[in-house]
Design an enzyme around this catalytic site. Structure first.
Site, PDB file in Angstrom:
ATOM      1  N   HIS A 206     -18.618 -18.167  20.161  1.00  0.00           N
ATOM      2  CA  HIS A 206     -18.120 -16.999  20.877  1.00  0.00           C
ATOM      3  C   HIS A 206     -17.260 -17.325  22.092  1.00  0.00           C
ATOM      4  O   HIS A 206     -16.696 -16.438  22.709  1.00  0.00           O
ATOM      5  CB  HIS A 206     -19.284 -16.104  21.320  1.00  0.00           C
ATOM      6  CG  HIS A 206     -20.028 -16.664  22.497  1.00  0.00           C
ATOM      7  ND1 HIS A 206     -20.911 -17.695  22.379  1.00  0.00           N
ATOM      8  CD2 HIS A 206     -19.981 -16.354  23.813  1.00  0.00           C
ATOM      9  CE1 HIS A 206     -21.396 -17.989  23.567  1.00  0.00           C
ATOM     10  NE2 HIS A 206     -20.842 -17.194  24.471  1.00  0.00           N
TER      11      HIS A 206
HETATM   12  C1  UD1 Z   1     -20.421 -13.119  27.698  1.00  0.00           C
HETATM   13  C2  UD1 Z   1     -20.454 -14.153  28.819  1.00  0.00           C
HETATM   14  C3  UD1 Z   1     -20.797 -15.516  28.214  1.00  0.00           C
HETATM   15  C4  UD1 Z   1     -22.076 -15.442  27.415  1.00  0.00           C
HETATM   16  C5  UD1 Z   1     -21.929 -14.363  26.351  1.00  0.00           C
HETATM   17  C6  UD1 Z   1     -23.165 -14.210  25.510  1.00  0.00           C
HETATM   18  C7  UD1 Z   1     -18.940 -13.837  30.737  1.00  0.00           C
HETATM   19  C8  UD1 Z   1     -17.720 -14.345  31.379  1.00  0.00           C
HETATM   20  N1  UD1 Z   1     -19.167 -14.303  29.489  1.00  0.00           N
HETATM   21  O1  UD1 Z   1     -19.351 -13.448  26.813  1.00  0.00           O
HETATM   22  O2  UD1 Z   1     -20.973 -16.456  29.260  1.00  0.00           O
HETATM   23  O3  UD1 Z   1     -22.315 -16.703  26.808  1.00  0.00           O
HETATM   24  O4  UD1 Z   1     -21.640 -13.109  27.018  1.00  0.00           O
HETATM   25  O5  UD1 Z   1     -22.924 -13.361  24.422  1.00  0.00           O
HETATM   26  O6  UD1 Z   1     -19.659 -13.063  31.323  1.00  0.00           O
HETATM   27  N2  UD1 Z   1     -18.253  -6.780  22.739  1.00  0.00           N
HETATM   28  C9  UD1 Z   1     -18.736  -5.823  21.872  1.00  0.00           C
HETATM   29  N3  UD1 Z   1     -20.001  -5.336  22.089  1.00  0.00           N
HETATM   30  C10 UD1 Z   1     -20.776  -5.766  23.109  1.00  0.00           C
HETATM   31  C11 UD1 Z   1     -20.265  -6.723  23.998  1.00  0.00           C
HETATM   32  C12 UD1 Z   1     -19.011  -7.229  23.797  1.00  0.00           C
HETATM   33  O7  UD1 Z   1     -18.078  -5.432  20.931  1.00  0.00           O
HETATM   34  O8  UD1 Z   1     -21.917  -5.285  23.243  1.00  0.00           O
HETATM   35  C13 UD1 Z   1     -16.888  -7.355  22.491  1.00  0.00           C
HETATM   36  C14 UD1 Z   1     -15.786  -6.658  23.206  1.00  0.00           C
HETATM   37  O9  UD1 Z   1     -14.667  -6.699  22.381  1.00  0.00           O
HETATM   38  C15 UD1 Z   1     -15.552  -7.543  24.419  1.00  0.00           C
HETATM   39  C16 UD1 Z   1     -15.858  -8.925  23.855  1.00  0.00           C
HETATM   40  O10 UD1 Z   1     -16.893  -8.699  22.911  1.00  0.00           O
HETATM   41  O11 UD1 Z   1     -14.267  -7.420  24.898  1.00  0.00           O
HETATM   42  C17 UD1 Z   1     -16.303  -9.912  24.881  1.00  0.00           C
HETATM   43  O12 UD1 Z   1     -17.419  -9.423  25.634  1.00  0.00           O
HETATM   44  P1  UD1 Z   1     -17.671  -9.945  27.135  1.00  0.00           P
HETATM   45  O13 UD1 Z   1     -18.912  -9.363  27.688  1.00  0.00           O
HETATM   46  O14 UD1 Z   1     -16.425  -9.798  27.924  1.00  0.00           O
HETATM   47  O15 UD1 Z   1     -17.874 -11.503  26.965  1.00  0.00           O
HETATM   48  P2  UD1 Z   1     -18.696 -12.331  25.881  1.00  0.00           P
HETATM   49  O16 UD1 Z   1     -17.700 -13.025  25.013  1.00  0.00           O
HETATM   50  O17 UD1 Z   1     -19.780 -11.537  25.223  1.00  0.00           O
END
Ligand code: UD1
Length: 356
Positions: A206
């Site tokens: 991820h």
């Molecule tokens: C975040 C953390 C990372 C952690 C990971 C665990 C930061 C900088 N990164 O990364 O350190 O290892 O969580 O999973 O805080 N999305 C969904 N549904 C959700 C959440 C996210 O669809 O419930 C999608 C969205 O398109 C979003 C993308 O995932 O833009 C990324 O989510 P984000 O919370 O920004 O970062 P993670 O990649 O999950």
């Protein structure tokens, strides 16, 4: 005593659940307030975890959702400040290194509310990782630093942080694993998927460095090749799914699933012959369980897992995936001892220190 716990993402829930429960038991008269930032909001990324881990329903939902780093951080700060104004806690407790952690620490520090940081002192020494920035800020501005491995002591000292603030308590993520080991053992996820124990590879990816660019299609191609040698199960993080859909590559032969709940995922991990990941927490869980882990990153903030002998850094080149079957054939069968204080009692140590 009033404590506010700020959590927002899947790994946060796993790290904080046992701490909330230990502190509630140690301070039954205290006020324990849970704030969920909403950084993770999908049912499979959030609700399922809170339910399985027995986290009480959050008292405040900030619903910040996804966005750029600045947007996400700013939204948490803006929405957390009035909550902290109203609660006026003695302590704000934050886990790990995600954007919600950073935002909570900054908000509390500016309000002069003491902060306790769970999983303090980890460093990858790679400031291109957003988590590294979050870790450094969280440690600088937290009064109580709860360390899960001894290498953290040197990392913090090198940044001029006073030893008095450091408390080597152990790994709270392993507390959760130990507490739920019985239930994990009853799930039988591998069997339900028709997989023989020890025969398959479990994959999670991820991180932006791997999934947000050209490395992802190449990684998937290498996984398809690996699947000719051993079954490959790949629960796909929403971020990765989005990028895979855009890249629209071929992934036949892989067992792709939705993100799994904690119990189901840990059940699969327990039965896996190998784990391939870019996650931090999974490097630790495989170390505790003695499962071979291959980490698709150039560095790790968790060198303790390499020293334990369970974790191998493959680097960011997906071609290295081809070497996994040969590496597995050469591995010693013995399960190493877990690192010190990865024993299921870290949260109790934290509760003792906080309750003073
Ligand atoms: C975040 C953390 C990372 C952690 C990971 C665990 C930061 C900088 N990164 O990364 O350190 O290892 O969580 O999973 O805080 N999305 C969904 N549904 C959700 C959440 C996210 O669809 O419930 C999608 C969205 O398109 C979003 C993308 O995932 O833009 C990324 O989510 P984000 O919370 O920004 O970062 P993670 O990649 O999950």
């Amino acid at each position: 005593m009033r404590i506010v716990y700020v959590i927002g993402t899947r790994p946060n829930f796993v790290k904080t659940a046992p701490v909330i429960s230990a502190l509630r038991a140690r301070l039954p008269e205290g006020r324990h307030t849970i704030v969920h930032t909403g950084q993770h909001y999908d049912r499979l990324m959030s609700d399922v975890f809170l339910e399985e881990l027995g986290v009480p329903a959050p008292d405040h939902m900030l619903e910040v959702g996804s966005g750029s780093h600045a947007q996400q951080t700013a939204r948490v700060m803006e929405r957390l400040e009035p909550v902290l104004e109203a609660e006026r806690p003695d302590l704000v407790m934050v886990p790990g290194d995600v954007n919600s952690t950073l935002a909570a620490v900054l908000t509390a520090a500016k309000m002069r509310i003491p902060v306790a940081h769970i999983e303090s002192g980890l460093r990858s020494f790679d400031r291109t990782m957003p988590e590294e920035v979050n870790r450094i800020v969280a440690d600088e501005f937290s009064e109580l630093l709860f360390l899960h491995s001894d290498e953290a002591i040197e990392n913090l000292r090198a940044e001029g942080i006073a030893t008095e603030r450091m408390h080597f308590v152990g790994n709270t993520m392993i507390d959760t694993l130990v507490a739920l080991e019985g239930r994990i053992g009853e799930i039988g996820s591998a069997e339900r998927l028709g997989l023989e124990s020890g025969s398959f590879a479990l994959v999670t990816l991820h991180r932006p460095a791997l999934v947000d660019g050209p490395l992802l299609p190449e990684t998937v191609r290498r996984l398809v090749d690996l699947a000719e040698k051993m079954p490959v199960v790949f629960p796909v993080h929403p971020r990765t799914r989005k990028m895979m859909e855009e890249a629209s590559g071929e992934h036949s032969g892989l067992m792709l699933t939705e993100p799994l709940g904690y119990l189901e995922f840990l059940s699969l991990m327990t039965d896996a012959g190998a784990v391939l990941t870019d996650s931090g927490g999974i490097q630790e869980e495989t170390t505790y369980l003695g499962i071979p882990c291959f980490t698709l990153r150039d560095n790790t903030e968790r060198p303790v897992t390499i020293r334990a002998g369970t974790n191998t850094l493959l680097g960011l080149d997906p071609a290295a995936i081809a070497g996994i079957p040969a590496a597995l054939a050469q591995r010693p069968p013995a399960k190493p001892d877990p690192p010190p204080f990865w024993d299921g009692h870290a949260s109790e140590r934290i509760a003792e220190i906080v309750a003073g």
